[in-house]
Write an enzyme that holds these catalytic residues in place. Structure first.
Site, PDB file in Angstrom:
ATOM      1  N   ARG A 293       2.124 -12.152  -0.513  1.00 36.83           N
ATOM      2  CA  ARG A 293       0.788 -12.489  -0.025  1.00 36.83           C
ATOM      3  C   ARG A 293       0.216 -13.723  -0.696  1.00 36.83           C
ATOM      4  NH1 ARG A 293      -1.630  -8.889   4.033  1.00 36.83           N
ATOM      5  NH2 ARG A 293      -0.036  -7.304   4.249  1.00 36.83           N
TER       6      ARG A 293
ATOM      7  N   CYS B 270       0.761  -7.497  11.665  1.00 37.44           N
ATOM      8  CA  CYS B 270       1.016  -7.623  13.103  1.00 37.44           C
ATOM      9  C   CYS B 270       0.231  -8.765  13.738  1.00 37.44           C
ATOM     10  CB  CYS B 270       0.725  -6.313  13.812  1.00 37.44           C
ATOM     11  SG  CYS B 270       1.916  -5.029  13.398  1.00 37.44           S
TER      12      CYS B 270
ATOM     13  N   HIS C 269     -10.520  -2.422  11.362  1.00 44.91           N
ATOM     14  CA  HIS C 269      -9.447  -3.300  10.835  1.00 44.91           C
ATOM     15  C   HIS C 269      -9.239  -4.437  11.837  1.00 44.91           C
ATOM     16  CE1 HIS C 269      -4.999  -3.429   9.216  1.00 44.91           C
ATOM     17  NE2 HIS C 269      -5.768  -4.275   8.578  1.00 44.91           N
TER      18      HIS C 269
ATOM     19  N   SER D 200      -1.327  -3.602  10.142  1.00 44.46           N
ATOM     20  CA  SER D 200      -0.973  -4.490   9.041  1.00 44.46           C
ATOM     21  C   SER D 200       0.301  -5.282   9.372  1.00 44.46           C
ATOM     22  CB  SER D 200      -0.748  -3.663   7.785  1.00 44.46           C
ATOM     23  OG  SER D 200      -1.928  -2.922   7.512  1.00 44.46           O
TER      24      SER D 200
ATOM     25  N   TYR E   1      -1.369  -3.517  -6.901  1.00 49.63           N
ATOM     26  CA  TYR E   1      -1.184  -4.268  -5.653  1.00 49.63           C
ATOM     27  C   TYR E   1      -2.426  -4.246  -4.756  1.00 49.63           C
ATOM     28  CZ  TYR E   1      -0.130  -5.376  -0.918  1.00 49.63           C
ATOM     29  OH  TYR E   1      -0.224  -5.929   0.331  1.00 49.63           O
TER      30      TYR E   1
ATOM     31  N   ARG F 174       0.841  -1.190   0.000  1.00 51.86           N
ATOM     32  CA  ARG F 174       0.000   0.000   0.000  1.00 51.86           C
ATOM     33  C   ARG F 174       0.880   1.244   0.000  1.00 51.86           C
ATOM     34  NH1 ARG F 174      -1.916   0.816   4.293  1.00 51.86           N
ATOM     35  NH2 ARG F 174      -1.208  -0.969   5.483  1.00 51.86           N
TER      36      ARG F 174
ATOM     37  N   ASP G  40      -9.413  -9.693   8.729  1.00 43.06           N
ATOM     38  CA  ASP G  40      -8.906  -8.348   8.430  1.00 43.06           C
ATOM     39  C   ASP G  40      -9.902  -7.227   8.706  1.00 43.06           C
ATOM     40  OD1 ASP G  40      -6.473  -7.054   7.419  1.00 43.06           O
ATOM     41  OD2 ASP G  40      -7.689  -6.386   5.732  1.00 43.06           O
TER      42      ASP G  40
ATOM     43  N   LYS H 197      -9.627  -2.277   1.553  1.00 43.80           N
ATOM     44  CA  LYS H 197      -9.353  -1.150   2.444  1.00 43.80           C
ATOM     45  C   LYS H 197     -10.117   0.108   2.020  1.00 43.80           C
ATOM     46  CE  LYS H 197      -7.129  -3.714   5.099  1.00 43.80           C
ATOM     47  NZ  LYS H 197      -5.765  -4.105   5.100  1.00 43.80           N
TER      48      LYS H 197
HETATM   49  P1  GTP Z   1      -2.412  -7.711   7.306  1.00 40.47           P
HETATM   50  O1  GTP Z   1      -2.939  -8.735   6.392  1.00 40.47           O
HETATM   51  O2  GTP Z   1      -1.309  -6.883   6.718  1.00 40.47           O
HETATM   52  O3  GTP Z   1      -3.473  -6.826   7.875  1.00 40.47           O
HETATM   53  O4  GTP Z   1      -1.627  -8.463   8.494  1.00 40.47           O
HETATM   54  P2  GTP Z   1      -2.088  -9.353   9.741  1.00 40.47           P
HETATM   55  O5  GTP Z   1      -2.362  -8.467  10.908  1.00 40.47           O
HETATM   56  O6  GTP Z   1      -3.149 -10.302   9.356  1.00 40.47           O
HETATM   57  O7  GTP Z   1      -0.736 -10.124  10.101  1.00 40.47           O
HETATM   58  P3  GTP Z   1      -0.375 -11.674   9.995  1.00 40.47           P
HETATM   59  O8  GTP Z   1      -1.203 -12.526  10.905  1.00 40.47           O
HETATM   60  O9  GTP Z   1      -0.335 -12.055   8.582  1.00 40.47           O
HETATM   61  O10 GTP Z   1       1.103 -11.665  10.598  1.00 40.47           O
HETATM   62  C1  GTP Z   1       2.135 -10.883  10.059  1.00 40.47           C
HETATM   63  C2  GTP Z   1       3.455 -11.400  10.516  1.00 40.47           C
HETATM   64  O11 GTP Z   1       3.525 -11.450  11.935  1.00 40.47           O
HETATM   65  C3  GTP Z   1       3.731 -12.819  10.020  1.00 40.47           C
HETATM   66  O12 GTP Z   1       5.045 -12.893   9.524  1.00 40.47           O
HETATM   67  C4  GTP Z   1       3.556 -13.661  11.261  1.00 40.47           C
HETATM   68  O13 GTP Z   1       4.361 -14.814  11.211  1.00 40.47           O
HETATM   69  C5  GTP Z   1       3.936 -12.721  12.395  1.00 40.47           C
HETATM   70  N1  GTP Z   1       3.192 -13.057  13.637  1.00 40.47           N
HETATM   71  C6  GTP Z   1       1.854 -13.267  13.734  1.00 40.47           C
HETATM   72  N2  GTP Z   1       1.505 -13.614  15.001  1.00 40.47           N
HETATM   73  C7  GTP Z   1       2.651 -13.599  15.726  1.00 40.47           C
HETATM   74  C8  GTP Z   1       2.947 -13.869  17.102  1.00 40.47           C
HETATM   75  O14 GTP Z   1       2.088 -14.196  17.924  1.00 40.47           O
HETATM   76  N3  GTP Z   1       4.244 -13.742  17.475  1.00 40.47           N
HETATM   77  C9  GTP Z   1       5.231 -13.375  16.591  1.00 40.47           C
HETATM   78  N4  GTP Z   1       6.469 -13.282  17.038  1.00 40.47           N
HETATM   79  N5  GTP Z   1       4.984 -13.141  15.278  1.00 40.47           N
HETATM   80  C10 GTP Z   1       3.717 -13.238  14.853  1.00 40.47           C
HETATM   81  C1  SPV Z   2      -2.965  -4.553   5.052  1.00 40.18           C
HETATM   82  O1  SPV Z   2      -1.987  -3.931   4.591  1.00 40.18           O
HETATM   83  O2  SPV Z   2      -3.493  -4.268   6.145  1.00 40.18           O
HETATM   84  C2  SPV Z   2      -3.518  -5.700   4.309  1.00 40.18           C
HETATM   85  C3  SPV Z   2      -3.071  -5.916   2.950  1.00 40.18           C
HETATM   86  O3  SPV Z   2      -4.368  -6.397   4.830  1.00 40.18           O
HETATM   87  S1  SPV Z   2      -3.813  -4.798   1.853  1.00 40.18           S
HETATM   88  O4  SPV Z   2      -4.897  -5.469   1.161  1.00 40.18           O
HETATM   89  O5  SPV Z   2      -2.803  -4.406   0.875  1.00 40.18           O
HETATM   90  O6  SPV Z   2      -4.317  -3.658   2.556  1.00 40.18           O
HETATM   91 MN    MN Z   3      -4.943  -5.613   6.893  1.00 44.05          MN
END
Ligand code: GTP
Ligand code: SPV
Ligand code: MN
Length: 611
Positions: free
Chosen positions: A392, A277, A253, A275, A224, A82, A300, A233
């Site tokens: 992704r 996290c 979110h 994002s 993207y 983004r 999400d 979003k």
């Molecule tokens: P968006 O799709 O961008 O909104 O992200 P999201 O909040 O869904 O994050 P996602 O669950 O995909 O995790 C992002 C990164 O954080 C990944 O590389 C995970 O492996 C890492 N991660 C997720 N949960 C944990 C956790 O409990 N501990 C640690 N150390 N890393 C984590």
């Molecule tokens: C984020 O960045 O929070 C995502 C991926 O979930 S996107 O669709 O690019 O916003």
């Molecule tokens: Mn997101």
């Protein structure tokens, strides 16, 4: 089948909805595509478009045994995330965009973008995608129509949102009463006659623009995810948050999960983390504590409204997962692995293995050789990563084995707890319970996190990311805080979700994560539920209630008592250092900062012995 032949068949389509047809005609006149197609959502259409993408070199068809009906794509290296600095909230009045959004006068922006859109679809097909966020049978179905010149976007939208002819028919049935968000997208790469297309067309000049009063989206230059799949979003957060403010609900979110205790008690939890996290991972959590079970509702986005019974109900408006690939594996997220292994998925900016499967950092079975997302030879000795940090997977939610049945209920699920969390190496303990809704709103409003690769720009910089919505609030963030507070005031306090603040990312002195995270996060969910049930103990601290070491279930957890204490620690000195940052953050909002939040800050300072 030649393009010539496709031009005249029924895919050229059209609609009996006069307003929609007029908008499509207007866009076509401005962007001058060679062909127009109305997206139906059929399997034949999926096959035709994915074949076309394979032929163009945008897609590589993956190994049918390992990832059936799935595709690999590598984007232009400049179009991977983004673009927050190119994202605008073009409200009529600049004040309504607030201090956290880019703003330009809507008419000025339209003039500028009409210049960019003029002839921008030349040599391409313009696709019209009728879609609905949430359920088509909802009381007020949340329609959208995306126009795009990217087949990659059409294919991805079909995974991420309910799209096609059923949606269009419903819009037509409702006639001029059907409200839909017009969402215009172009990669901004017209083709001259005979000009060969590139694998990933895009434009160095990018604009991701929301017109909140008109409930309209214009996006230009990027292919993207969040820049181009406009139901996600742009609509479900930026436009929907403005709708939610006007109509008394919340567009957030947040993931949504269903937690089932060993006694078969059911709880629904929503959680907002910035994002990359941890939302997807928590949403599909495989609990490590015996007897507890998690089912997924969303990873999400959550739309939340009060039900007739006074409880806050959440719906996931999406139809797929657009998940961060790196770090996903059989240990961290076995449910995501099962989902993507069923196929019907698109993988972007990961590595391609020699047997046409995909790989990324953190996945098991490291290949001896692969092709990196940049198209280079990659081996485990390579200095560069095989996959972009924001690579992704895009996969259908219905393939998730632990999808809760309630996903299909347009009413949604009643939320018992809301978690806010971010990535903080220091200061923020594993979990803190707020005293009440307003205090919880303060936690959300002051949420901070280290930046990630999900947006372009520096990574690892601590910034305030209120409610994990910083890049997604479609209006003045001060007014958004007030909206949160008012939602609580208007509700029956005993029925409001309890708000918690979590941090899975605190580090030890050696820089390692103190808390093992992933499935072990179930221990924190359990504590939160036991707090709600009045069963678990807590210590009162200046920032809220944190677990006593005994109240957190640590049975079978491979952690020393000292590390557990360090993960839970509230260090007044660290929090005193946080205060000036919060003050600086709040100062941005001027008169739009709710008094309630200033009172919360004053209370926190007093409890820390400041002033
Ligand atoms: P968006 O799709 O961008 O909104 O992200 P999201 O909040 O869904 O994050 P996602 O669950 O995909 O995790 C992002 C990164 O954080 C990944 O590389 C995970 O492996 C890492 N991660 C997720 N949960 C944990 C956790 O409990 N501990 C640690 N150390 N890393 C984590
Ligand atoms: C984020 O960045 O929070 C995502 C991926 O979930 S996107 O669709 O690019 O916003
Ligand atoms: Mn997101």
């Amino acid at each position: 089948m030649t393009t010539e032949a496709t031009h005249t068949d029924q895919r050229a389509g059209g609609t009996t909805h006069a307003g929609l047809q007029a908008w499509v005609d207007e866009v076509a006149a401005m962007t001058t595509p060679d062909h127009i197609e109305w997206v139906t959502g059929s399997d034949a259409e999926w096959t035709r478009l994915t074949d076309k993408l394979v032929e163009a070199g945008t897609f590589v068809r993956l190994n049918e045994e390992k990832k059936p009906n799935s595709f690999y794509a590598a984007s232009d290296p400049t179009d991977v995330a983004r673009v927050e600095d190119r994202t605008y909230i073009c409200s009529v009045d600049e004040k309504d965009a607030g201090p956290t959004n880019n703003w330009m006068d809507p008419n000025e922006m339209k003039d500028l973008m009409r210049g960019l859109y003029a002839g921008c679809m030349k040599g391409r097909t313009m696709y019209v995608i009728p879609f609905v966020m949430g359920h088509v049978e909802a009381e007020n179905p949340m329609f959208g129509v995306e126009i795009t010149d990217s087949e990659y976007v059409v294919v991805s939208m079909r995974v991420m949102a309910r799209c096609g002819v059923n949606v269009l028919r419903r819009i037509e049935e409702l006639g001029e009463n059907a409200k839909y968000v017009p969402a215009l997208h172009s990669v901004g790469a017209p083709l001259e006659p005979g000009q060969k297309d590139v694998k990933w067309p895009c434009n160095p000049e990018k604009y991701i623009v929301q017109f909140p009063e008109e409930r309209m989206i214009w996006s230009f230059g990027s292919g993207y995810g969040g820049n181009a799949l406009l139901g996600k979003k742009c609509y479900s957060l930026r436009i929907a948050s403005a709708m939610a403010r006007d109509e008394g609900w919340l567009a957030e979110h947040m993931l949504i999960l269903k937690l089932i205790s060993p006694e078969q008690q059911v709880y629904y939890i929503a959680a907002a983390f910035p994002s990359a996290c941890g939302k997807t991972n928590l949403a599909m959590l495989a609990p490590t504590i015996p007897g507890w079970k998690v089912e997924t509702l969303g990873d999400d986005i959550a739309w939340m409204r009060f039900g007739k019974d006074g409880r806050l109900y959440a719906v996931n408006p999406e139809f797929g997962f657009f998940g961060v690939a790196p770090g996903t594996n059989e240990h961290t997220n076995p449910n995501a692995m099962k989902t993507i292994n069923k196929g019907n998925s698109v993988f972007t900016n990961v590595a391609l293995t020699d047997d046409r499967d995909i790989w990324w950092e953190g996945l098991e079975n490291t290949p001896a050789h692969a092709t990196s997302w940049k198209g280079l030879d990659w081996t485990p000795d390579s200095a560069e990563l095989s996959s972009h940090a924001n690579s992704r997977y895009c996969t259908p939610i219905e393939q998730c084995d632990i999808l809760a049945d309630e996903y299909y209920d347009p009413q949604g699920v009643p939320i018992s707890a809301i978690f806010f969390g971010g990535r903080r190496k220091t200061t923020v303990p594993l979990v803190t319970e707020s005293r009440d809704w307003t205090h919880g709103t303060f936690m959300g409003a002051t949420l901070s996190s280290e930046t990630t690769a999900a947006a372009t720009g520096a990574v690892g910089v601590v910034r305030r990311d209120p409610m994990a919505m910083l890049p997604f609030i479609g209006y003045n963030a001060g007014d958004y805080f007030q909206h949160w507070i008012n939602m609580g005031k208007d509700a029956d306090a005993s029925k409001l979700p309890k708000i918690f603040y979590v941090n899975w990312f605190r580090r030890d002195d050696d820089g390692g994560f103190l808390w093992p995270g992933f499935g072990e996060n179930s221990r924190v969910l359990k504590w939160a539920i036991e707090r709600i049930e009045g069963k678990a103990a807590a210590v009162e601290t200046p920032i809220g209630h944190v677990p006593t070491p005994e109240s957190l279930d640590t049975d079978g957890l491979d952690m020393s008592d000292a590390d557990i204490a360090a993960a839970l620690k509230v260090d007044p000195e660290e929090w005193k250092a946080e205060i000036p940052q919060i003050e600086e953050w709040f100062a941005k909002f001027g008169e739009n900062l709710p008094t309630e939040l200033q009172i919360e800050l004053d209370g926190l300072k007093a409890r820390l012995g400041l002033e």
